[in-house]
Structures are given as C-alpha cells and as structure tokens.
Scaffold this motif. Structure first.
Motif, PDB file in Angstrom:
ATOM      1  N   SER A  11       9.419 -11.058  16.757  1.00 11.98           N
ATOM      2  CA  SER A  11       8.704 -11.838  15.750  1.00 11.98           C
ATOM      3  C   SER A  11       8.112 -10.868  14.736  1.00 11.98           C
ATOM      4  O   SER A  11       7.544  -9.850  15.107  1.00 11.98           O
ATOM      5  CB  SER A  11       7.584 -12.647  16.400  1.00 11.98           C
ATOM      6  OG  SER A  11       6.836 -13.324  15.408  1.00 11.98           O
ATOM      7  N   ILE A  12       8.295 -11.176  13.478  1.00 10.32           N
ATOM      8  CA  ILE A  12       7.642 -10.423  12.411  1.00 10.32           C
ATOM      9  C   ILE A  12       6.929 -11.435  11.538  1.00 10.32           C
ATOM     10  O   ILE A  12       7.531 -12.390  11.060  1.00 10.32           O
ATOM     11  CB  ILE A  12       8.630  -9.595  11.588  1.00 10.32           C
ATOM     12  CG1 ILE A  12       9.254  -8.519  12.465  1.00 10.32           C
ATOM     13  CG2 ILE A  12       7.932  -8.966  10.387  1.00 10.32           C
ATOM     14  CD1 ILE A  12      10.180  -7.575  11.764  1.00 10.32           C
ATOM     15  N   VAL A  13       5.643 -11.213  11.347  1.00 11.19           N
ATOM     16  CA  VAL A  13       4.811 -12.155  10.618  1.00 11.19           C
ATOM     17  C   VAL A  13       4.164 -11.452   9.434  1.00 11.19           C
ATOM     18  O   VAL A  13       3.602 -10.363   9.584  1.00 11.19           O
ATOM     19  CB  VAL A  13       3.716 -12.741  11.548  1.00 11.19           C
ATOM     20  CG1 VAL A  13       2.817 -13.693  10.795  1.00 11.19           C
ATOM     21  CG2 VAL A  13       4.350 -13.443  12.744  1.00 11.19           C
ATOM     22  N   LEU A  14       4.255 -12.059   8.262  1.00  7.78           N
ATOM     23  CA  LEU A  14       3.558 -11.572   7.075  1.00  7.78           C
ATOM     24  C   LEU A  14       2.094 -11.910   7.224  1.00  7.78           C
ATOM     25  O   LEU A  14       1.724 -13.053   7.475  1.00  7.78           O
ATOM     26  CB  LEU A  14       4.130 -12.228   5.821  1.00  7.78           C
ATOM     27  CG  LEU A  14       3.421 -11.960   4.498  1.00  7.78           C
ATOM     28  CD1 LEU A  14       3.454 -10.475   4.160  1.00  7.78           C
ATOM     29  CD2 LEU A  14       4.075 -12.768   3.388  1.00  7.78           C
ATOM     30  N   LEU A  15       1.232 -10.927   7.098  1.00  5.46           N
ATOM     31  CA  LEU A  15      -0.204 -11.135   7.278  1.00  5.46           C
ATOM     32  C   LEU A  15      -0.907 -11.342   5.938  1.00  5.46           C
ATOM     33  O   LEU A  15      -0.484 -10.820   4.923  1.00  5.46           O
ATOM     34  CB  LEU A  15      -0.824  -9.923   7.973  1.00  5.46           C
ATOM     35  CG  LEU A  15      -0.252  -9.616   9.351  1.00  5.46           C
ATOM     36  CD1 LEU A  15      -0.884  -8.357   9.905  1.00  5.46           C
ATOM     37  CD2 LEU A  15      -0.470 -10.774  10.294  1.00  5.46           C
ATOM     38  N   GLY A  16      -1.974 -12.093   5.951  1.00 12.61           N
ATOM     39  CA  GLY A  16      -2.860 -12.218   4.800  1.00 12.61           C
ATOM     40  C   GLY A  16      -2.506 -13.296   3.802  1.00 12.61           C
ATOM     41  O   GLY A  16      -3.262 -13.550   2.883  1.00 12.61           O
ATOM     42  N   ILE A  17      -1.353 -13.946   3.943  1.00  7.04           N
ATOM     43  CA  ILE A  17      -0.980 -15.017   3.016  1.00  7.04           C
ATOM     44  C   ILE A  17      -0.689 -16.256   3.857  1.00  7.04           C
ATOM     45  O   ILE A  17       0.420 -16.443   4.343  1.00  7.04           O
ATOM     46  CB  ILE A  17       0.236 -14.627   2.156  1.00  7.04           C
ATOM     47  CG1 ILE A  17      -0.041 -13.309   1.423  1.00  7.04           C
ATOM     48  CG2 ILE A  17       0.590 -15.734   1.182  1.00  7.04           C
ATOM     49  CD1 ILE A  17       1.138 -12.766   0.656  1.00  7.04           C
ATOM     50  N   PRO A  18      -1.701 -17.113   4.064  1.00  8.98           N
ATOM     51  CA  PRO A  18      -1.564 -18.235   5.003  1.00  8.98           C
ATOM     52  C   PRO A  18      -0.361 -19.132   4.746  1.00  8.98           C
ATOM     53  O   PRO A  18       0.261 -19.602   5.684  1.00  8.98           O
ATOM     54  CB  PRO A  18      -2.869 -19.013   4.822  1.00  8.98           C
ATOM     55  CG  PRO A  18      -3.840 -18.000   4.314  1.00  8.98           C
ATOM     56  CD  PRO A  18      -3.032 -17.046   3.481  1.00  8.98           C
ATOM     57  N   ALA A  19      -0.004 -19.377   3.488  1.00 12.66           N
ATOM     58  CA  ALA A  19       1.099 -20.287   3.198  1.00 12.66           C
ATOM     59  C   ALA A  19       2.437 -19.728   3.658  1.00 12.66           C
ATOM     60  O   ALA A  19       3.399 -20.467   3.813  1.00 12.66           O
ATOM     61  CB  ALA A  19       1.160 -20.581   1.700  1.00 12.66           C
ATOM     62  N   THR A  20       2.526 -18.410   3.903  1.00 17.03           N
ATOM     63  CA  THR A  20       3.794 -17.814   4.293  1.00 17.03           C
ATOM     64  C   THR A  20       3.807 -17.330   5.733  1.00 17.03           C
ATOM     65  O   THR A  20       4.730 -16.660   6.144  1.00 17.03           O
ATOM     66  CB  THR A  20       4.141 -16.621   3.374  1.00 17.03           C
ATOM     67  OG1 THR A  20       3.109 -15.643   3.486  1.00 17.03           O
ATOM     68  CG2 THR A  20       4.318 -17.059   1.949  1.00 17.03           C
ATOM     69  N   ARG A  21       2.776 -17.662   6.494  1.00 18.88           N
ATOM     70  CA  ARG A  21       2.755 -17.224   7.891  1.00 18.88           C
ATOM     71  C   ARG A  21       3.909 -17.853   8.659  1.00 18.88           C
ATOM     72  O   ARG A  21       4.326 -18.960   8.393  1.00 18.88           O
ATOM     73  CB  ARG A  21       1.429 -17.579   8.555  1.00 18.88           C
ATOM     74  CG  ARG A  21       0.321 -16.677   8.069  1.00 18.88           C
ATOM     75  CD  ARG A  21      -0.934 -16.909   8.893  1.00 18.88           C
ATOM     76  NE  ARG A  21      -1.990 -16.096   8.339  1.00 18.88           N
ATOM     77  CZ  ARG A  21      -2.550 -15.085   8.965  1.00 18.88           C
ATOM     78  NH1 ARG A  21      -2.164 -14.781  10.172  1.00 18.88           N
ATOM     79  NH2 ARG A  21      -3.506 -14.394   8.408  1.00 18.88           N
ATOM     80  N   GLY A  22       4.372 -17.126   9.614  1.00 16.07           N
ATOM     81  CA  GLY A  22       5.518 -17.551  10.411  1.00 16.07           C
ATOM     82  C   GLY A  22       6.521 -16.420  10.437  1.00 16.07           C
ATOM     83  O   GLY A  22       6.562 -15.583   9.550  1.00 16.07           O
ATOM     84  N   SER A  23       7.344 -16.377  11.458  1.00 18.27           N
ATOM     85  CA  SER A  23       8.274 -15.270  11.617  1.00 18.27           C
ATOM     86  C   SER A  23       9.338 -15.268  10.531  1.00 18.27           C
ATOM     87  O   SER A  23       9.839 -16.312  10.127  1.00 18.27           O
ATOM     88  CB  SER A  23       8.950 -15.333  12.983  1.00 18.27           C
ATOM     89  OG  SER A  23       9.788 -14.217  13.160  1.00 18.27           O
ATOM     90  N   VAL A  24       9.679 -14.073  10.062  1.00 19.69           N
ATOM     91  CA  VAL A  24      10.744 -13.910   9.082  1.00 19.69           C
ATOM     92  C   VAL A  24      12.030 -13.437   9.753  1.00 19.69           C
ATOM     93  O   VAL A  24      13.032 -13.210   9.098  1.00 19.69           O
ATOM     94  CB  VAL A  24      10.336 -12.931   7.949  1.00 19.69           C
ATOM     95  CG1 VAL A  24       9.205 -13.504   7.136  1.00 19.69           C
ATOM     96  CG2 VAL A  24       9.977 -11.563   8.494  1.00 19.69           C
ATOM     97  N   ILE A  25      12.002 -13.319  11.075  1.00 23.17           N
ATOM     98  CA  ILE A  25      13.172 -12.915  11.860  1.00 23.17           C
ATOM     99  C   ILE A  25      14.086 -14.114  12.076  1.00 23.17           C
ATOM    100  O   ILE A  25      13.627 -15.222  12.344  1.00 23.17           O
ATOM    101  CB  ILE A  25      12.721 -12.373  13.240  1.00 23.17           C
ATOM    102  CG1 ILE A  25      11.985 -11.073  13.080  1.00 23.17           C
ATOM    103  CG2 ILE A  25      13.893 -12.207  14.187  1.00 23.17           C
ATOM    104  CD1 ILE A  25      12.845  -9.916  12.704  1.00 23.17           C
TER     105      ILE A  25
END
Length: 160
Positions: A11-25
């Motif tokens: 799992s890779i999660v973008l931190l600090g931007i709530p609207a884009t949270r979620g795994s990018v894998i």
C-alpha cells in the motif's frame, strides 16, 4: 529445508491531501492476474513476467502462492501472496516492482507485510529517496510483520 521470503499486500498512500487518500498501488494484494496453479496451488513467475496485474517480476524468479497450499502458509488476508525464493535454497531471489503516478515533492507512506517461516526474512525496499531493509522473524512457524516508511516523490512517477 527451503527458506521462504514472503511478501503480502503493498500500500502506498499520499499523505496530507485528504481528497486523494487511498492506495495508489495497483493490485497491492496480488489477487489479480493470470494465476495458473500447479499441484502446490502455486505458480512460478520468471524475471520480467507481468502475469500479476500491475507488477513486474525482477531479479530472479519467484512463486505466487494461493491458499490452501501444502506448505501450510496463509496470506495475511485474501488468498494470495509471494515467496521471493521460488523454492530455492539460496539467492539470488526475485522481487517485484511497479511504477506509480506521484505528485512531485509530495510525501507518500509505503507499507506492506513481510513473512517469515522459522528464521528471518529480509527484503530491499526502494522508492525514490527511500532505500531500506524490511524484515520479519519467526522462531517456529509462520508470521507476518508490517513494514512502513515514507518517501518523497521526486517527479510525476516513482518505481517501487
């Protein structure tokens, strides 16, 4: 005795931007792809294989294993996981990589589970400015250990 180096659920999660949270894998749990099991409910994949959706096998071959199997190994959740040793007694071992879209200078959290069977398993983890060793140890039986760290995206994509 074959030493297993197991891996499950990236799992890779973008931190600090709530609207884009979620795994990018893509396919972080290794459940998707052209799995064709052998009699062990496993499938060897050679280097450069893209049989697992979203992933490319690197280094040496590895084994994609499903539950149940004669090794009495279980995925942490779901049914599939990887054994980076491909039944080998010693290295070199295989690995997987995936390129992901990123936002330059954004911080991402990377996490996955490393498994061990009666010993210590170690794998190299790389993603942009991150270079680390993830490990798991088991004295008797099978265990999963969660690895987690952070990396900063240097461009619009990163290879993990």
């Amino acid at each position: 005795m074959v030493r297993h180096i197991l891996i499950f659920f990236w799992s890779i999660v973008l931190l600090g931007i709530p609207a884009t949270r979620g795994s990018v894998i893509v396919n972080g749990d290794f459940e998707l792809g052209g799995f064709v099991p052998n009699s062990d409910n496993a499938m060897s994949l050679v280097a450069s294989s893209t049989t697992m959706t979203g992933w490319t096998v690197v280094g040496d071959s590895l084994v994609w294993i499903s539950t149940p199997n004669p090794f009495s190994l279980q995925a942490k959740s779901g049914t599939k996981f990887l054994d980076l040793t491909d039944y080998a007694q010693g290295g070199p071992f295989g690995g997987v990589r995936q390129s992901i879209n990123t936002i330059t200078n954004a911080v991402y959290q990377i996490s996955f589970d490393v498994g061990a069977v009666s010993g210590t398993s170690r794998i190299q983890v790389t993603a942009n400015n991150l270079s680390d060793i993830a490990s798991s140890s088991a004295s008797n039986g099978h265990t999963w250990t969660t690895y987690s760290s952070f990396f900063t995206a240097g461009s619009s994509s990163a290879t993990i």
